[in-house]
Scaffold this active site. Structure first.
Site, mmCIF file in Angstrom:
data_model
loop_
_atom_site.group_PDB
_atom_site.id
_atom_site.type_symbol
_atom_site.label_atom_id
_atom_site.label_comp_id
_atom_site.label_asym_id
_atom_site.label_seq_id
_atom_site.Cartn_x
_atom_site.Cartn_y
_atom_site.Cartn_z
ATOM 1 N N ASP A 143 0.810 -1.218 0.000
ATOM 2 C CA ASP A 143 0.000 0.000 0.000
ATOM 3 C C ASP A 143 0.842 1.266 0.000
ATOM 4 O O ASP A 143 0.311 2.366 -0.113
ATOM 5 C CB ASP A 143 -0.939 0.009 1.217
ATOM 6 C CG ASP A 143 -2.272 -0.660 0.912
ATOM 7 O OD1 ASP A 143 -2.424 -1.169 -0.219
ATOM 8 O OD2 ASP A 143 -3.158 -0.660 1.779
ATOM 9 N N ASP A 400 -10.189 -7.432 11.461
ATOM 10 C CA ASP A 400 -10.034 -8.882 11.502
ATOM 11 C C ASP A 400 -11.015 -9.527 12.472
ATOM 12 O O ASP A 400 -11.599 -10.575 12.172
ATOM 13 C CB ASP A 400 -8.592 -9.256 11.873
ATOM 14 C CG ASP A 400 -7.981 -8.296 12.874
ATOM 15 O OD1 ASP A 400 -8.741 -7.689 13.654
ATOM 16 O OD2 ASP A 400 -6.755 -8.141 12.879
#
Length: 686
Positions: A143, A400
């Protein structure tokens, strides 16, 4: 024939309950009885309206009620721990020739704090798994869009042609080059905002992609997804979802492993361990993901910042598993692709692994690279279910956890597996501030989950067992501990300075429940910590960090979440630095606590430390001034509590007044904390 059939149907794993459950249940009962007597004392001895300290007493009672409630939730998690053991030989005997393809995702975000050398070591460690190379595909999501990281990946792809045969020939462990050669020696600019880049560095489908021994290499793909200021890129969750889409067009492995770039593979057989669960003939079709523990490599002997999470890995996560399945921890987790992509569990549907093992090459790598840029574009997810019902969920710092909960609510079960040789080793923060910031993100995300429609009690109602819903609660409510803890470390000390008693005298029978609960609870905690592999000094450091986290990380995380719910701020994703100066690293190895920079967290820590020191001195002055006070006035427990807080804050006092190195407390923080502490004492006295 029958004998062969019986061998073929043997399970690939076995589950065993923890030993000593009767002792634990007896301990729980004793603590519960002691707590009941404490509450009875608080109710019977509430000060009258005209007495000083009535409101302080009520606040202390409410804090103790919260501690009891939170303790109950942790006992639910620990009540039924189970442990799993796999039989990899049985897996090989039945499925060796038709093992499924595995897609491995590695995520990095900033080359400045996650060095490319560390990233490629992680990539090479998972490329070198003890698994058919032609069935492995490794994807790196960058990223940061760094040319340096891309160049490092190109070099890693070349080095893999030598490294992979070497690992397999000599059965090397661990298979991260940096970690291996470290052990062998003794004794053996700014990221771009508008870009997208997909490079297939090694095409495992190409017969020419071989190592120096003419053996096939795993597929290796570099992905830098498109990011534009006007589109939210959703941090790691967005990167993972882009990898899911891109990998589905290349290898489309039915099993996905994701690891953080700072967590290399330490066990080349981890893939086979995970497949023992997914491919089990009786229960394999029920499992949505298999979570490995996130062990830490760079710990000091006594773990000065309590980063090891020994008890969490060895006691709480097995208890989580016993209650219905662990949460998804964000790294070191093997997923069933269909579960991660939003499909609901269907007990009638079972995978045909033999069919899934066959794949055919389609377009060339160059053609595919252009196709995949569309899948990695920032507009691809608009008006789709990505981030909602497909892939990892968006909108939470701990994406998550809510993604794993969603998988469980769709009917899938999860597994926690802690092998004797750790599957993955990561890096812990080596400064106090980095450690506290890391904990802030987890506490903020937990409270945000509990206060949203993703709350385990609401979202999991009638979908997952009640005991599993309750198992999520201690981690969702961890940030709320800040309020009761801050009250308990300030008000009793200030009341001591003022001369207001909040506890019974030592000679009073009502003191027995307080001393009993404190002693038994802490003694059990110490025994448990040492049993899990810790040291006595490590346990003391753990108690200190328990206090520091609750009064700073959880406090800021809790109120940041409140501000987000009210619309005054937005969620942010802070990455812990993986690099440090040599002098910082040296102090960490010497287990000297690192301060060094100004932070509101340090201002709170030092203010509380000084406040308790001033109150302790004031309380002892009261005792010395009147010898009879030690016997006749009920301040003994308050003095002990205040003295304990002073003792646990010794590294803070050293950083404030004694140390001369660059890791000492900044002068500005020292002055601010002295002023705030003196002001609090003055308000208390007057």
């Amino acid at each position: 024939m029958r004998e062969m059939e019986n061998i073929d149907n043997r399970p690939f794993f076995v589950t065993k309950s923890a030993k000593g459950s009767i002792l634990f249940q007896f301990y729980t009962l004793l603590i519960l009885i002691g707590i009941c007597f404490i509450f009875l004392y608080r109710l019977i001895h509430i000060p009258a309206k005209e007495e000083a300290g009535r409101w302080a007493w009520m606040g202390l009672f409410l804090s103790e009620l919260w501690f009891c409630f939170y303790w109950f939730l942790t006992m639910v998690v620990r009540w039924n721990p189970i442990y799993r053991y796999t039989f990899k030989d049985r897996l090989s005997l039945r499925y060796e020739k038709v093992l499924p393809s595995i897609d491995i995702f590695v995520c990095t975000a900033d080359y400045m704090i996650e060095p490319p050398l560390m990233v490629i070591n992680t990539v090479l460690s998972v490329m070198a798994y003890d698994y058919p190379s032609e069935k492995l595909s490794v994807y790196l999501s960058d990223d940061g869009g760094s040319d340096l990281t891309l160049y490092a990946m190109v070099e890693a792809s070349r080095f893999s042609k030598i490294w992979l045969p070497f690992c397999k020939k000599f059965n090397v462990e661990p298979r991260s080059p940096e970690a291996y050669f470290r052990i062998a020696v003794e004794p053996l600019g700014e990221p771009a905002k508008e870009w997208r880049n997909v490079k297939i560095l090694i095409d495992g489908r190409d017969p020419k992609s071989v190592d120096i021994e003419a053996q096939p290499l795993p597929t290796l793909v570099y992905l830098a997804r498109e990011k534009r200021p006007q589109y939210h890129h959703n941090f790691k969750a967005g990167a993972m979802n882009a990898l899911i889409r891109v990998s589905s067009r290349i290898n489309n492995g039915p099993i996905i492993l994701n690891v953080d770039c700072d967590m290399y593979s330490n066990n080349s057989k981890s893939v086979r361990d995970a497949l023992c669960f997914f491919l089990d003939g009786e229960k394999g079709h029920e499992f949505g993901f298999v979570q490995f523990p996130q062990a830490i490599e760079n710990l000091t002997k006594n773990d000065v910042y309590s980063s090891s999470l020994h008890v969490f890995r060895m006691v709480e996560l097995p208890g989580f598993d016993g209650n219905g399945g662990p949460c998804y921890g964000g790294s070191g987790c093997f997923h069933r692709r269909e579960a991660l992509c939003g499909q609901k569990y269907n007990k009638e549907c079972k995978e045909d692994w033999k069919k899934l093992s066959n794949k055919e090459a389609r377009e060339s790598a160059s053609v595919l690279e252009e196709t995949y840029k569309v899948l990695a574009s920032c507009t691809y997810e608009e008006n789709t279910q990505w981030g909602k019902e497909m892939g990892l969920k968006y909108g939470c710092p701990v994406e998550d956890v809510i993604s794993g909960l969603a998988i469980q609510c769709r009917g899938w079960r999860s597994i926690y597996f802690n092998p004797e040789r750790k599957g993955f080793l990561g890096v812990a923060p080596i400064t106090l501030l980095d450690s506290l910031i890391h904990q802030k993100r987890w506490s903020e995300g937990g409270v945000q989950i509990f206060a949203s429609r993703n709350c385990p009690l609401a979202n999991g109602h009638k979908k997952i067992p009640l005991k599993l819903q309750l198992s999520y609660c201690p981690y969702s409510l961890v940030g709320a501990n800040c309020l009761a803890t801050l009250y308990y470390v300030t008000v009793p000390s200030m009341c001591l300075l003022r001369g207001i008693s909040l506890f019974p005298m030592i000679s009073n029978p009502w003191a027995i429940p307080f001393t009993f609960v404190i002693f038994v609870h802490r003694a059990y905690s110490l025994g448990e910590f040492v049993w899990c592999g810790g040291t006595l000094q490590g346990w003391w450091n753990d108690q200190r960090m328990w206090l520091f986290k609750r009064t700073t990380s959880y406090f800021f995380g809790f109120f940041d979440c409140i501000l987000q719910l009210l619309g005054f701020s937005k969620s942010a994703f802070v990455i812990s630095s993986k690099v440090a100066d040599d002098d910082v690293s040296q102090r960490y190895e010497q287990e000297v606590m690192e301060f060094g920079t100004s932070s509101p967290m340090f201002t709170i820590l030092t203010t509380l430390a000084l406040l308790n020191a001033f109150c302790f001195v004031g309380g002892m002055k009261r005792v010395i001034a009147d010898v009879q006070t030690l016997v006749s006035e009920p301040f003994e427990l308050q003095i002990l509590l205040c003295g304990l807080l002073v003792l646990i804050n010794l590294p803070v006092y050293q950083g404030l007044f004694l140390r001369k190195d660059n890791g000492r407390m900044p002068t500005s923080v020292t002055y601010q904390s002295i002023i705030f502490a003196l002001l609090a004492c003055a308000i208390t006295l007057f």
